[in-house]
Design an enzyme around this catalytic site. Structure first.
Site, PDB file in Angstrom:
ATOM      1  N   HIS A  80      33.182  34.446  32.578  1.00 11.73           N
ATOM      2  CA  HIS A  80      33.406  35.302  31.421  1.00 11.73           C
ATOM      3  C   HIS A  80      32.109  35.657  30.706  1.00 11.73           C
ATOM      4  O   HIS A  80      32.086  35.772  29.473  1.00 11.73           O
ATOM      5  CB  HIS A  80      34.375  34.635  30.435  1.00 11.73           C
ATOM      6  N   SER A 107      39.841  36.865  43.224  1.00 12.71           N
ATOM      7  CA  SER A 107      39.465  38.276  43.262  1.00 12.71           C
ATOM      8  C   SER A 107      40.167  39.085  44.333  1.00 12.71           C
ATOM      9  O   SER A 107      39.595  40.005  44.908  1.00 12.71           O
ATOM     10  CB  SER A 107      37.942  38.421  43.407  1.00 12.71           C
ATOM     11  N   SER A 108      41.436  38.780  44.571  1.00 13.46           N
ATOM     12  CA  SER A 108      42.203  39.589  45.517  1.00 13.46           C
ATOM     13  C   SER A 108      42.389  41.014  44.998  1.00 13.46           C
ATOM     14  O   SER A 108      42.386  41.973  45.775  1.00 13.46           O
ATOM     15  CB  SER A 108      43.562  38.945  45.785  1.00 13.46           C
ATOM     16  N   ASP A 113      32.902  40.535  40.390  1.00  9.07           N
ATOM     17  CA  ASP A 113      33.765  40.463  41.567  1.00  9.07           C
ATOM     18  C   ASP A 113      33.368  41.485  42.605  1.00  9.07           C
ATOM     19  O   ASP A 113      33.197  41.181  43.797  1.00  9.07           O
ATOM     20  CB  ASP A 113      35.225  40.686  41.165  1.00  9.07           C
TER      21      ASP A 113
END
Length: 459
Positions: free
Chosen positions: A46, A144-145, A189
């Protein structure tokens, strides 16, 4: 990225299965297959959307998309080998992306991002696309799909348009494209999934995007454990609330320190750099100038000399308009301390010949989770439980990875304790977890190696 594709995917059985499914669904074979890996963030959670560097690596688990151009102008057809994900069809002309967390909307983000970026007129779309998806990245698990779908869609569209794009430009494009669905991420990502190289982790810094390959200690073994507490960062307001809180903290700190142009500052790194502070000094400013209690909208309006409508339009996002109070102290405290841990992690990797390197990496991971849990409040009881169990099982350190609020933990486990660690977690966590019944435990707890980024393959 190279166009046309030149690579051969090593698992021909998987490719043949995907090709057969594509032909069964559409009546013709695909022309290419796009492969995009998932990613695990080793440290630096984050903070990418605050402008700070992160330390992820690509993982073995991936998404494959079989793609074919068809003469049906402007159509897009999507099918997924997982039966629980419904088929989808739309038109590429005036493509709309809904702000909801359905799997195809992530795919649409990548398609639309390319079409907008290239300013593609409708007259160019003399073709349609048929796509078949097969994913091995656990979904809603913080690996992170969703971003992998965005990247795969962007690559598929670039191939269809016969357009080449530098990898860094593609990473930036995909980060911006995912915002069509409503999330306000920073680009970690997408950059990892595109720029990663086999055998190394990445130190990714932003504005401008730049990366360093970081060699992990040979003795380092990373285990990913899926808590089975699902999370989707586009499905609620928690993720975007944290983005907004960091944005508000930036403006308040900048104004309190009389920085010119404070209204335009949106990232905590801009505050730090404007005052020429190191991270320890920025943390000291944060803890001395912000109060630990949450700030109400009224107090923020007074501090920032804004009306409520101005605050909402300039600082908030659509799904945070109803949030009444914002925690600026703990959020910025996490960001500054976590940003320092990222560079300390790289330093430990650079000194991997030191006998204490692995211990230091584990300590930093443990501190990161504590900060995520207590200051950023993005953990989950299941994640905290797994971190506690991991310590008992012999991990040097473990932490949540991904957005949080569910998903996975990543643990650093010495080789000699690896088998015992895996057995302990399976027994103590999964044995009595109803959601794990009937599941292959090898898909819920697994080791992974740092892998390479996205590629396009011939069929």
């Amino acid at each position: 990225m190279e166009c046309p594709p030149v690579h051969q995917y090593p698992d021909r059985v998987r490719i043949d299965t995907l090709k057969h499914a594509h032909q069964t669904r559409y009546g013709s074979e695909p022309e290419i297959v796009v492969r995009v890996p998932g990613r695990v963030n080793l440290i630096g959670e984050h903070i990418d959307y605050c402008g700070y560097g992160v330390h992820p690596m690509a993982i073995d688990q991936d998404i494959l998309v079989a793609v074919a151009k068809v003469p049906t102008r402007g159509t897009l057809q999507l099918t997924n080998l997982e039966s629980k994900f419904a088929d989808f069809e739309t038109n590429l002309t005036n493509l709309k992306v809904q702000a909801q967390a359905s799997w195809w909307n992530y795919f649409l983000c990548g398609v639309k991002g390319v079409l907008v970026e290239l300013e593609t007129p409708d007259s160019v779309l003399q073709f349609g696309l048929n796509c078949t998806v097969h994913g091995r990245i656990p979904h809603s698990a913080g690996l992170s799909s969703s971003s992998a779908l965005v990247v795969a869609a962007a690559l598929s569209t670039l191939w269809a348009l016969d357009h080449q794009m530098a990898k860094k430009d593609l990473a930036d494009l995909c980060a911006r494209s995912e915002r069509f669905i409503g999330t306000q991420g920073g680009g970690m990502d997408q950059a990892t999934e595109i720029l990663a190289k086999p055998g190394t982790a990445l130190l990714i810094e932003f504005n401008p995007l730049r990366t360093q390959d970081v060699t992990l200690p040979q003795e380092a073994n990373f285990v990913i454990v899926n808590s089975l507490a699902d999370v989707n960062k586009a499905a609620g307001s928690d993720f975007n609330t944290r983005v907004v809180e960091c944005r508000l903290a930036t403006k308040v700190l900048a104004k309190l320190n009389n920085l010119s142009g404070w209204r335009e500052k949106t990232k905590l790194i801009e505050f730090q750099e404007a005052l020429n502070l190191n991270l320890e000094e920025a943390l000291a400013k944060c803890t001395s100038q912000l109060h630990p209690e949450p700030y109400s909208k009224g107090e923020l309006c007074q501090l920032l000399e804004m009306t409520t409508p101005e605050l909402e339009s300039q600082c908030l996002s659509p799904n945070t308009l109803d949030v009444a109070n914002f925690d600026l102290f703990h959020r910025s405290k996490h960001v500054f301390s976590e940003a320092k841990r990222v560079f300390d992690f790289k330093s430990a990797c650079d000194n991997s010949q030191d006998d204490k390197a692995l211990t230091e990496l584990g300590r930093l991971m443990a501190e990161s989770h504590q900060s995520c849990s207590q200051d950023y409040e993005c953990s989950h009881p299941a994640l905290d439980q797994l971190v506690s169990l991991s310590k008992t099982a012999g991990a040097l350190g473990s932490r949540l990875t991904g957005a949080g609020w569910g998903g996975c933990v990543v643990a650093l486990v010495p080789l000699e304790k690896l088998d015992g660690y895996m057995s302990y977690i399976k027994e103590k966590y999964f044995a009595n977890l109803a959601a794990a019944h009937g599941r292959d435990l090898n898909e819920l707890i697994f080791t992974t190696q740092p892998g390479g980024g996205a590629l396009t393959y011939t069929c």
